[in-house]
Structure formats: structure tokens, C-alpha cells
Design an enzyme around this catalytic site. Sequence first.
Site, PDB file in Angstrom:
ATOM      1  N   LYS A 170       0.970  -1.168  -0.140  1.00  0.00           N
ATOM      2  CA  LYS A 170       0.127  -0.039  -0.041  1.00  0.00           C
ATOM      3  C   LYS A 170       0.877   1.136  -0.092  1.00  0.00           C
ATOM      4  CE  LYS A 170      -1.593   2.883   2.984  1.00  0.00           C
ATOM      5  NZ  LYS A 170      -1.635   3.892   2.045  1.00  0.00           N
ATOM      6  N   GLY A 223       7.136   4.540   8.425  1.00  0.00           N
ATOM      7  CA  GLY A 223       6.287   5.842   8.399  1.00  0.00           C
ATOM      8  C   GLY A 223       6.429   6.310   9.848  1.00  0.00           C
ATOM      9  N   SER A 224       5.491   7.135  10.004  1.00  0.00           N
ATOM     10  CA  SER A 224       5.649   7.819  11.459  1.00  0.00           C
ATOM     11  C   SER A 224       5.649   7.125  12.907  1.00  0.00           C
ATOM     12  CB  SER A 224       4.680   8.996  11.608  1.00  0.00           C
ATOM     13  OG  SER A 224       3.344   8.322  11.688  1.00  0.00           O
ATOM     14  N   GLY A 228       3.069   4.024  13.564  1.00  0.00           N
ATOM     15  CA  GLY A 228       3.712   2.770  13.695  1.00  0.00           C
ATOM     16  C   GLY A 228       3.203   1.924  15.043  1.00  0.00           C
ATOM     17  N   GLU A 374      11.042  15.412  15.468  1.00  0.00           N
ATOM     18  CA  GLU A 374      11.315  15.301  13.976  1.00  0.00           C
ATOM     19  C   GLU A 374      10.474  16.188  13.304  1.00  0.00           C
ATOM     20  OE1 GLU A 374       9.769  11.571  12.001  1.00  0.00           O
ATOM     21  OE2 GLU A 374      11.692  11.510  11.043  1.00  0.00           O
TER      22      GLU A 374
HETATM   23  P1  NAD Z   1       2.757   8.338   7.820  1.00  0.00           P
HETATM   24  O1  NAD Z   1       2.835   7.303   9.334  1.00  0.00           O
HETATM   25  O2  NAD Z   1       1.884   9.311   8.011  1.00  0.00           O
HETATM   26  O3  NAD Z   1       2.211   7.287   6.694  1.00  0.00           O
HETATM   27  C1  NAD Z   1       2.955   6.192   6.188  1.00  0.00           C
HETATM   28  C2  NAD Z   1       2.185   5.306   5.503  1.00  0.00           C
HETATM   29  O4  NAD Z   1       1.250   4.703   6.628  1.00  0.00           O
HETATM   30  C3  NAD Z   1       1.175   5.818   4.362  1.00  0.00           C
HETATM   31  O5  NAD Z   1       1.058   4.817   3.378  1.00  0.00           O
HETATM   32  C4  NAD Z   1      -0.125   6.016   5.049  1.00  0.00           C
HETATM   33  O6  NAD Z   1      -1.268   5.995   4.288  1.00  0.00           O
HETATM   34  C5  NAD Z   1       0.057   4.677   6.114  1.00  0.00           C
HETATM   35  N1  NAD Z   1      -1.093   4.714   7.309  1.00  0.00           N
HETATM   36  C6  NAD Z   1      -1.255   5.967   7.686  1.00  0.00           C
HETATM   37  N2  NAD Z   1      -2.389   5.596   8.787  1.00  0.00           N
HETATM   38  C7  NAD Z   1      -2.393   4.185   8.650  1.00  0.00           C
HETATM   39  C8  NAD Z   1      -3.176   3.265   9.480  1.00  0.00           C
HETATM   40  N3  NAD Z   1      -3.969   3.690  10.502  1.00  0.00           N
HETATM   41  N4  NAD Z   1      -3.353   2.059   9.382  1.00  0.00           N
HETATM   42  C9  NAD Z   1      -2.353   1.489   8.319  1.00  0.00           C
HETATM   43  N5  NAD Z   1      -1.494   2.522   7.508  1.00  0.00           N
HETATM   44  C10 NAD Z   1      -1.721   3.650   7.631  1.00  0.00           C
HETATM   45  O7  NAD Z   1       4.244   8.655   7.534  1.00  0.00           O
HETATM   46  P2  NAD Z   1       4.738   9.541   6.374  1.00  0.00           P
HETATM   47  O8  NAD Z   1       4.232  11.006   6.719  1.00  0.00           O
HETATM   48  O9  NAD Z   1       4.089   8.953   5.166  1.00  0.00           O
HETATM   49  O10 NAD Z   1       6.330   9.287   6.378  1.00  0.00           O
HETATM   50  C11 NAD Z   1       7.002  10.068   7.225  1.00  0.00           C
HETATM   51  C12 NAD Z   1       7.507   9.429   8.350  1.00  0.00           C
HETATM   52  O11 NAD Z   1       8.281   8.113   7.867  1.00  0.00           O
HETATM   53  C13 NAD Z   1       8.608   9.941   9.153  1.00  0.00           C
HETATM   54  O12 NAD Z   1       8.341   9.820  10.633  1.00  0.00           O
HETATM   55  C14 NAD Z   1       9.847   9.224   8.583  1.00  0.00           C
HETATM   56  O13 NAD Z   1      10.956   9.495   9.705  1.00  0.00           O
HETATM   57  C15 NAD Z   1       9.594   7.917   8.354  1.00  0.00           C
HETATM   58  N6  NAD Z   1      10.321   7.027   7.658  1.00  0.00           N
HETATM   59  C16 NAD Z   1      11.004   6.295   8.163  1.00  0.00           C
HETATM   60  C17 NAD Z   1      11.934   5.503   7.390  1.00  0.00           C
HETATM   61  C18 NAD Z   1      12.951   4.425   8.091  1.00  0.00           C
HETATM   62  O14 NAD Z   1      13.486   3.528   7.249  1.00  0.00           O
HETATM   63  N7  NAD Z   1      12.978   4.325   9.434  1.00  0.00           N
HETATM   64  C19 NAD Z   1      12.165   5.712   6.111  1.00  0.00           C
HETATM   65  C20 NAD Z   1      11.030   6.772   5.513  1.00  0.00           C
HETATM   66  C21 NAD Z   1      10.610   7.406   6.135  1.00  0.00           C
END
Ligand code: NAD
Length: 475
Positions: A170, A223-224, A228, A374
Site C-alpha cells: 500500500k 512511516g511515522s 507505527g 522530527e
Molecule cells: P505516515 O505514518 O503518515 O504514513 C506512512 C504510511 O502509513 C502511508 O502509506 C499511510 O497511508 C499509512 N497509514 C497511515 N495511517 C495508517 C493506519 N491507521 N493504518 C495503516 N496504515 C496507515 O508517515 P509519512 O508521513 O508518510 O512518512 C514520514 C515518516 O516516515 C517520518 O516519520 C519518517 O521518519 C518515517 N520514515 C522512516 C523511514 C525508516 O526507514 N525508518 C524511512 C522513511 C520515512
Amino acid sequence: MREYDLLVDGETLSRSETATVRDPSSNQPVASIALADESDVASAVAAADSAFEEWRTVDPVTRGHHLRDVADELRARKTEIAERHTEETGRSLSDSARSVEYAAEYFEYYAGLTHRITGETVPLSHEEFDYTRREPLGVTGHIIPWNSPLLLGSRSIAPALACGNTVVAKPAQLAPMAVHELGRAASDAGLPDGVLNIVSGRGSTAGEALVTNDRISELTFTGSKAVGLHIRESVSDRLIPLNLELGGKSPNIVFADADQEAAAEGAVKLFNNAGQSCYAGTRLFVADGIYDEFIDRVVSRVEAMNVQRDPNETDVSALISPSAQSEVASYVDSAREAGGSISAGGRIPFEEGNFYEPTVIEDVPDDAAVSCEEIFGPVLTVYRFDSEREVVERANDTEYGLYAGVWTSDLDRANRIADHLEAGTVTVNNYASPIPQVPFPAYKQSGIGSEYATAALHHYTKVKNVRMSVDRTLR
Ligand code: NAD
């Protein structure tokens, strides 16, 4: 407007519910994307589950050939995919082309490892024989962020497939095109139907549906931290392996004996992708003895950066969305209120697009929001330090622990500091980006599980132990 449908079992499925993807450098619409609902996700998981029966039996060498074919197809379509990647992320075409190349490298790297997913034999008694196998898990779910969608999608999809798993991915709603392009490239390269399925959609619907689907055997989320943690909670009633790749607030430490030119170059790497990188060195610690001289080097580099509307001309790309831009602006305002001085940048340069000037902030306390949270934008905060002990303590004073940089010409010191830093990766005299062949572990709240290198092969397999009696009597 380009159109992207879901990819389920090798078929493209259009959906009446769609979302508009916008170019971050202009906020103009560039694509319409199908949004998956719960039943679409269930169909994708069911397709992946059926495809697993066959895919798990494909011999490792053939599986490797499939992955290599995907890499070749990505390279053959590099220009086209890079254009889509630029349209959805606002990054330059050359940067996007590098992302396509990195994605191909992940497939190639894991293609070369399919026959190395081995077990062991365990010596027991003369009458017993024991061996282990590494078996695939089944359907793996991959939730991908927008900040480097193709690369981050490929880094988990490639090892999952290499191990004999099938995938439901996704992508993020803000930047789903390049991941869809990966799906198309994989299908055209001959990856069997159902082995890789792409369900774009909202986190709250498609994401939730994937996480809560009890037919998935593994989940990789990048993601965030907030999402997570929510996902970990959602799967807490099922014992499935989780990869959570979350945020960072990485320290980059420059000692007085460092090569200052190299360290200044390393410090401004933060501004790549407008600071929207999980491993970016956002907190720059500089030894008191060289502080003024070193900050001059950093600031003069930052002031020479040109922010322009054209993604191919600008040195700092646009932020992903207007709300990301206002968030960065309010962090910088909060730094001003906390007594910080802005040594470079600190403004939205023009109205069009989501740009923010590359910004350097000095004199903020360690407990200010900009020092602890962050920001995910082009903002570097700088701190002065006196001793090794002090800087290690302050560098570690964060909930995150993803990455760290150390700059010194003293090898003993580099090893001492690496030993004490609470970070999954410590880079010495080069703030190097993650690459497939070395691990990318996370400490503290930056995540659990392991991507990259051979660690990923362990994550995407489970061990089966076979213990048998042996009758060694000749007849
Ligand atoms: P986000 O958590 O908002 O979204 C990430 C993904 O999760 C998206 O596809 C989103 O649609 C999905 N998502 C959102 N809510 C969800 C839910 N309730 N259930 C399942 N999926 C859901 O993060 P973002 O804003 O897209 O990315 C930025 C964040 O990602 C930053 O915190 C960054 O540090 C982190 N990041 C980490 C790494 C790593 O390898 N550690 C790499 C890149 C980005």
C-alpha cells in the site's frame, strides 16, 4: 491527468473512488489514483495467498531470475518512472532517476541471494539427524511512505519476494505513482500474477484493512512513530513478525580534529530531499574550538543554495504538501520563540508550491521542540559542545536512535563514540546513505525488525527444524 488503478492478481482494477495526486512544486494535479476499500484489500490478500502456493515452490535460482528481470525492467523504464517520481515527490529528475537505479539495485542484490537462504545441519547422536530450513512466511503486507516511495517500497518488497513470500503493498496516498509503476514493471517482466499486488488508498481504510487482515503473515510499515505504534497495537492479538521503520532525530558530531570541508559537506546533506529523510543528520553538534569557523562553512554553503520552482533547477526541493510546509514554518517560529537565532533561511520563499528555505538555527536549547521532534523539513539545528562525554550524552538525549555521524581524524575516538552512541548506524567521516548490502537497524523509538542486507532474509523467513531418527544399520 494520468490514471492509476489497483493491481490485484495481475489485473488492473479501476475504482469509482479516486484521489488526486499533486505536484509538490506547483500543487497542480498530476494524476488520479484509485482508492482501495476493505474488500479490495481482502481480494488482494486472497490473490497473494493463492499465488503463494506456487511462488513458494519456485526454485531459488528461478526466483532470482524473476527479481533480476524486474531490475532490468525498472532500468529500461528509468526515464518514464523518474518522471512520475518527480511529479509526485517534487524531487529533480536526476534524483528520481537515482531512486529508480537504487530500486533496481535492491532487486538485483536480493536476486543474488535467493540461493543463499539456507538452513543448517545440527550434529546429534548417531541415531538422529537434524536439519533446519528457512521457509517463507506467506503473504507479507508493505505500507510505504511518500518521502522516497520507490526506494522504500523496493527495499522491503525485493527481499520478501526473494524469500518466496508474496506481497500486498500500500503506497502513500500523496505519492503512489512510482510504486504503481513498479507493479507494472514487475508484471511486464513476467512476475506471476498475484505475487505482487498494489492497493493504493487511505491509511485509515486501505492501510487499516491490510493491517487487520488475518491472512497476512508479516507486516512491514515505514512511516511515522505515531502510526507505527497504532499498527503494533492493531496486530497485538496476532503473533506475526513486524518491521516498523519509524522516525529519527539523528546527531551529526564534528570534532575539532575533523576535516572541516568534508564535514561541512556532510552536514548540508540534510537538505537533500528537503530534509524529508528518516536518517537525516538534523542535529549538528560542533566542538567549541572550531564552532565559529565551521558554522561559517555550513552557512555559506546553505546561503549558496538556490531555491527555485523548477524541480530540476532548485537545490532544495518542495515539501510534500502545503500542510508539511506550514508545519515546518511553525517549527521555525517555535525556535525563534525559544531563543534560537536563524543563521540562514527561515522563510517560505514564494507562494507557489510547498517550498521552504534551507534553514540553519543556532542557540536553541536541547529541550526545545525543534531539538527534540522530527521536523521532516530543511531545518538544521546546531549545538556547541566541549567534551566527548557531554556530546554523547546530548546526542543520545532523544527518543529516536536511527543514525548518527561522527567526524574526526582520531580512529580511537571514532570507535569510542560509535560504541556509546545509541543509534542503529554510526557513519564515520561520511554521512553515507543506507545501501542494500549493509544493515539498517533501529534503536529506541526508531523501529523494530530489520531491513537491508542478509538480516532481511531472516526477517522474511521462519525456521523449520526437522529432527529424524536414522537407522544406520546396513541391510
Ligand atoms: P505516515 O505514518 O503518515 O504514513 C506512512 C504510511 O502509513 C502511508 O502509506 C499511510 O497511508 C499509512 N497509514 C497511515 N495511517 C495508517 C493506519 N491507521 N493504518 C495503516 N496504515 C496507515 O508517515 P509519512 O508521513 O508518510 O512518512 C514520514 C515518516 O516516515 C517520518 O516519520 C519518517 O521518519 C518515517 N520514515 C522512516 C523511514 C525508516 O526507514 N525508518 C524511512 C522513511 C520515512
